[in-house]
Design an enzyme around this catalytic site. Sequence first.
Site: not given
Ligand code: ARG
Length: 262
Positions: A57, A82, A132, A161, A255
């Site tokens: 990612d 991550r 998040r 997000h 992203c």
């Molecule tokens: N697979 C990543 C996650 O879920 C995607 C992140 C996408 N990034 C963003 N800035 N929305 O963390």
Amino acid sequence: MCAPEFFTVGYAINPWMDPGTTVDVELAVKQWTRLRETLVDLGHTVHVMQAQPGLPDMVFAANGAFSVEGVVYGARFRHPQRSAEADHHKAFYAEQKSWRFVAPTEVNEGEGDFAYLPGRLGGLVLAGHGFRTDLRAHAEVQVVLGRAVLSLQLTDPRFYHLDVALAALDDHTITYYPGAFAEPTRQILRNAFPDAVVADEEDALAFGLNLISDGKHAVLNSEATGLAAKLRAAGYEPVPVELSELKKGGGSVRCCIAELRG
Ligand code: ARG
């Protein structure tokens, strides 16, 4: 930006990710390269971070930090898959010398959940929470950056997000999808941004809001044709790019970009 050399969908941390799906890495790199070239063609400077094996990612570079006027508020990822990305971003800013990097105490995913409007209140941070970034990070970023923070609550897991539900269009204007937010937040957004470009669910599901704008050009996912028309009507020039492979990871244009506000 960070190339999707090691991009896969091997775990699911958002509803868009299906670990059974196959990813065409070559196509992902090709589409990502086109995005990078588009930004360069528009006159922007793009730095590229070294991709790391085992961090699929990392292509979503927006999540690694949030900078305002030379101060960088580092990320602390919600999911262990991550978490190692944060140090690579920290090293990037350390190499550049001119940045003051502040390590976070609270969980936050950088520009994934923070947007910046320099023309409001002497610099206003729009901050998402609900999935998040921890609400406590909103208080922390306010102290670190010395900028006002407006907390916005996300409630739909598909829009986990802030940057998949809202984008800055210039120094003071935004575009957003109201359905991604809690009702009290919708009211705040209505009151604070009567001039916003309001997107619908179709625009949001096409990742249209995951755009980056330089105040004139809005670079956005090519599938978001409805939003492109609304942006054009509002005086912005939509610049569509294809990012179908990265959509499998739950991300698009915005992203992939960590904006450097030096
Ligand atoms: N697979 C990543 C996650 O879920 C995607 C992140 C996408 N990034 C963003 N800035 N929305 O963390």
